[in-house]
Design a protein around this motif. Structure first.
Motif, PDB file in Angstrom:
ATOM      1  N   LYS A 180       0.809  -1.223   0.000  1.00  0.00           N
ATOM      2  CA  LYS A 180       0.000   0.000   0.000  1.00  0.00           C
ATOM      3  C   LYS A 180       0.844   1.275   0.000  1.00  0.00           C
ATOM      4  CE  LYS A 180      -0.465  -0.193   5.005  1.00  0.00           C
ATOM      5  NZ  LYS A 180      -1.371  -0.417   6.113  1.00  0.00           N
TER       6      LYS A 180
ATOM      7  N   SER B 209     -12.542   2.620  -7.300  1.00  0.00           N
ATOM      8  CA  SER B 209     -12.007   3.865  -7.859  1.00  0.00           C
ATOM      9  C   SER B 209     -11.205   4.678  -6.850  1.00  0.00           C
ATOM     10  CB  SER B 209     -13.150   4.717  -8.408  1.00  0.00           C
ATOM     11  OG  SER B 209     -14.082   4.996  -7.378  1.00  0.00           O
ATOM     12  N   GLY B 210     -11.202   4.285  -5.582  1.00  0.00           N
ATOM     13  CA  GLY B 210     -10.518   5.064  -4.555  1.00  0.00           C
ATOM     14  C   GLY B 210      -9.007   4.990  -4.645  1.00  0.00           C
ATOM     15  N   THR B 211      -8.375   5.845  -3.861  1.00  0.00           N
ATOM     16  CA  THR B 211      -6.915   5.814  -3.732  1.00  0.00           C
ATOM     17  C   THR B 211      -6.535   4.636  -2.839  1.00  0.00           C
ATOM     18  OG1 THR B 211      -6.892   7.174  -1.739  1.00  0.00           O
ATOM     19  CG2 THR B 211      -6.809   8.348  -3.866  1.00  0.00           C
ATOM     20  N   ASN B 212      -5.253   4.307  -2.804  1.00  0.00           N
ATOM     21  CA  ASN B 212      -4.796   3.227  -1.929  1.00  0.00           C
ATOM     22  C   ASN B 212      -5.154   3.521  -0.466  1.00  0.00           C
ATOM     23  OD1 ASN B 212      -3.522   1.238  -3.689  1.00  0.00           O
ATOM     24  ND2 ASN B 212      -2.129   2.898  -4.199  1.00  0.00           N
ATOM     25  N   GLU B 213      -5.039   4.776  -0.057  1.00  0.00           N
ATOM     26  CA  GLU B 213      -5.370   5.155   1.315  1.00  0.00           C
ATOM     27  C   GLU B 213      -6.865   4.984   1.584  1.00  0.00           C
ATOM     28  OE1 GLU B 213      -3.553   7.150  -0.817  1.00  0.00           O
ATOM     29  OE2 GLU B 213      -1.633   6.598   0.049  1.00  0.00           O
ATOM     30  N   GLU B 214      -7.710   5.401   0.640  1.00  0.00           N
ATOM     31  CA  GLU B 214      -9.163   5.258   0.803  1.00  0.00           C
ATOM     32  C   GLU B 214      -9.570   3.790   0.872  1.00  0.00           C
ATOM     33  OE1 GLU B 214     -10.568   9.349  -1.515  1.00  0.00           O
ATOM     34  OE2 GLU B 214     -10.234   7.519  -2.662  1.00  0.00           O
TER      35      GLU B 214
ATOM     36  N   LYS C 175      -1.087  -2.608  -3.077  1.00  0.00           N
ATOM     37  CA  LYS C 175      -1.349  -1.483  -3.987  1.00  0.00           C
ATOM     38  C   LYS C 175      -2.324  -1.891  -5.085  1.00  0.00           C
ATOM     39  CE  LYS C 175       0.971   2.018  -6.701  1.00  0.00           C
ATOM     40  NZ  LYS C 175       2.219   2.660  -7.022  1.00  0.00           N
ATOM     41  N   LYS C 176      -3.170  -0.954  -5.489  1.00  0.00           N
ATOM     42  CA  LYS C 176      -4.137  -1.201  -6.560  1.00  0.00           C
ATOM     43  C   LYS C 176      -3.400  -1.531  -7.856  1.00  0.00           C
ATOM     44  CE  LYS C 176      -6.937   2.209  -7.793  1.00  0.00           C
ATOM     45  NZ  LYS C 176      -8.116   3.100  -7.884  1.00  0.00           N
TER      46      LYS C 176
END
Length: 161
Positions: free
Chosen positions: A12, A72-77, A94-95
């Motif tokens: 992440k 669709s979110g960020t890695n943090e989200e 990580k996405k």
């Protein structure tokens, strides 16, 4: 990539997560998404992880936005969503992409080792699951429809329980 333990996807924080550290563990790899009908599978995945992590099970989630744009979110989200809504404690990396030219090396390897239904190589949807045995061999591939709880018997067998 001809060896599972040679892979090192990004975590992440975009740091390498070397699979060489997973030797002698049973690994479940699943492509995940936060806005999917299968998202509640996080609950059963977490239950399996808590029950068997001390015996050598690790579950790795790979967020992917390739199916209906459901991640669709960020890695943090994504991390926050998994923790707040499902109490996920297993690693969410990580996405990535799981299909196409930009597919992550992990998924290129997994798909080369085990085809899906009717020989289909690609990943069909979110929450497809792969079990890797203690020797780094892809033991089995399961569709999105397969409930994580139904993987308990193969996991126990592979863990020697």
């Amino acid at each position: 990539m001809s060896n599972f333990y040679d892979l090192a996807p990004l975590d992440k924080a975009s740091k390498p997560f070397p699979f060489s550290e997973l030797k002698d563990k049973v690994v479940i790899i699943v492509n995940v998404a936060s806005k999917c009908g299968f998202t509640p599978q996080y609950t059963e995945l977490e239950e399996l992880y808590k029950k068997y992590k001390d015996q050598g099970l690790i579950i790795l989630g790979f967020p992917c936005n390739q199916f209906g744009r459901q991640e669709s979110g960020t890695n943090e989200e994504i991390q926050s969503f998994c923790q707040l809504n499902y109490g996920v404690s297993f690693p969410i990396l990580k996405k990535i992409d799981v299909n196409g030219n930009d597919a992550d090396e992990v998924y290129k390897f997994l798909k080369s080792q085990k085809s899906g239904l009717l020989g289909f190589k690609g990943i069909k949807w979110n929450f497809e699951k792969f079990i890797i045995d203690k020797n780094g061999e892809v033991f089995e591939r399961y569709s999105s429809l397969t409930k994580p709880s139904s993987l308990e018997e193969p996991i126990k067998k592979l863990l020697g329980l």
